[in-house]
Write a protein that holds these residues in place. Sequence first.
Motif, mmCIF file in Angstrom:
data_model
loop_
_atom_site.group_PDB
_atom_site.id
_atom_site.type_symbol
_atom_site.label_atom_id
_atom_site.label_comp_id
_atom_site.label_asym_id
_atom_site.label_seq_id
_atom_site.Cartn_x
_atom_site.Cartn_y
_atom_site.Cartn_z
ATOM 1 N N ASP A 61 0.874 -1.170 0.000
ATOM 2 C CA ASP A 61 0.000 0.000 0.000
ATOM 3 C C ASP A 61 0.913 1.222 0.000
ATOM 4 O OD1 ASP A 61 -1.779 2.050 0.394
ATOM 5 O OD2 ASP A 61 -2.756 1.160 2.151
ATOM 6 N N CYS A 104 -1.025 5.578 2.687
ATOM 7 C CA CYS A 104 -2.046 5.270 3.692
ATOM 8 C C CYS A 104 -1.962 6.279 4.824
ATOM 9 C CB CYS A 104 -1.814 3.849 4.219
ATOM 10 S SG CYS A 104 -3.042 3.292 5.422
ATOM 11 N N GLY A 124 -8.549 3.582 -5.263
ATOM 12 C CA GLY A 124 -9.901 3.087 -5.433
ATOM 13 C C GLY A 124 -10.697 3.712 -6.560
ATOM 14 N N THR A 177 -4.284 2.845 -1.031
ATOM 15 C CA THR A 177 -5.637 3.039 -0.515
ATOM 16 C C THR A 177 -5.977 4.507 -0.303
ATOM 17 O OG1 THR A 177 -4.833 2.777 1.757
ATOM 18 C CG2 THR A 177 -5.762 0.813 0.653
ATOM 19 N N ALA A 194 -6.242 5.318 2.544
ATOM 20 C CA ALA A 194 -7.157 5.019 3.648
ATOM 21 C C ALA A 194 -7.068 6.116 4.710
ATOM 22 C CB ALA A 194 -6.806 3.670 4.265
ATOM 23 N N THR A 225 -12.383 4.396 -0.981
ATOM 24 C CA THR A 225 -12.613 2.952 -0.913
ATOM 25 C C THR A 225 -13.047 2.408 -2.269
ATOM 26 O OG1 THR A 225 -13.352 3.338 1.352
ATOM 27 C CG2 THR A 225 -13.793 1.157 0.403
ATOM 28 N N ASN A 254 -12.113 3.043 4.221
ATOM 29 C CA ASN A 254 -11.084 2.259 3.544
ATOM 30 C C ASN A 254 -10.021 1.808 4.544
ATOM 31 O OD1 ASN A 254 -9.830 1.034 1.392
ATOM 32 N ND2 ASN A 254 -9.282 2.929 0.339
ATOM 33 N N SER A 283 -6.008 -0.688 4.457
ATOM 34 C CA SER A 283 -5.005 -1.324 3.594
ATOM 35 C C SER A 283 -5.414 -2.721 3.163
ATOM 36 C CB SER A 283 -3.647 -1.369 4.309
ATOM 37 O OG SER A 283 -3.123 -0.069 4.474
ATOM 38 N N ILE A 333 -6.816 -3.340 -0.460
ATOM 39 C CA ILE A 333 -5.991 -3.259 -1.678
ATOM 40 C C ILE A 333 -6.290 -4.396 -2.665
ATOM 41 C CG2 ILE A 333 -3.614 -3.753 -2.439
ATOM 42 C CD1 ILE A 333 -3.717 -0.904 -1.988
ATOM 43 N N THR A 351 -8.578 -3.428 -5.516
ATOM 44 C CA THR A 351 -7.996 -2.543 -6.523
ATOM 45 C C THR A 351 -6.981 -3.286 -7.372
ATOM 46 O OG1 THR A 351 -8.304 -0.694 -4.988
ATOM 47 C CG2 THR A 351 -6.863 -0.321 -6.871
#
Length: 276
Positions: free
Chosen positions: A16, A19, A195, A221, A223, A227, A236, A238, A241, A244
């Motif tokens: 990721d 994040c 996303g 993400t 995040a 999402t 959202n 990690s 992932i 995606t």
Amino acid sequence: MNLPPLPEPLPHPVIDSHCHLDSAFEVSGLDPAEAIEQAAQVGVTRIVQIGCDLAGARFAVEAAERWDSVIAGVAIHPNDAARMRPDELPLALAEIEQMARRPRVRAIGETGLDHYRTRDEAGHQTQRDAFAWHIALAQATGKTLVIHDRDAHADVLDVLDAEGVPERVVMHCFSGDADFARACLDRGAWLSYAGPITFKPNEQLRAALRITPLDRILTETDAPYLTPVPYRGRANASYLIPHTARFMAEVLDRDLVEVCGALEQNAYAAFGGPWG
């Protein structure tokens, strides 16, 4: 805590590349340690934790120094820079510079330009000045520049070209079309897809992905934001992932293992080598 369920694990580790574990905790109550563990369960074995303000940058450094699977990025987000008083911003940047020299900090970012939330010319100028400062810091430290670009494609390239493109540049949550992708790739950037590439209206993102060389793609993400489908609108994390990554493999018409392997190796290359 209304979080989506864990997806089927990926067949190869993926990273990721962007994040916000601290923001995810504030939004969903997902503890950072639990978030890291859940991600590992589905094959997301490494995380780039990004700080957008002083508190977030401090957290990013602490997280990277606590967990071997995490590295940090530190910066003052362009919208935060535009909102600061003139006497506040230099002090904040001075602290960012100190944090940037710590070994577990691999990135300067997210920095850049945002013409969506900041719309006045004075704010735009503050953002440009802060972006130039962060570019210089990335060059001085040899660390990766992570760019936030929202509704500011041409201006981002103008500042990059004027200041000089650092050795490693990541376009966070790439949001342009194929032409902008080519312009970024011409400057040596990695393009990180989040996303929104799974959202039905975003065919321009899928067109950009299709022309991005396999060794220049990343996934993230952002995040707790952005999402992917089928959980758009929920928080959202990690561990999401895989949705995606699988979607990207379908768009590219490539084997999932091949795409995951590229995503892992590209993240290592983009952020200065393996960690953990």
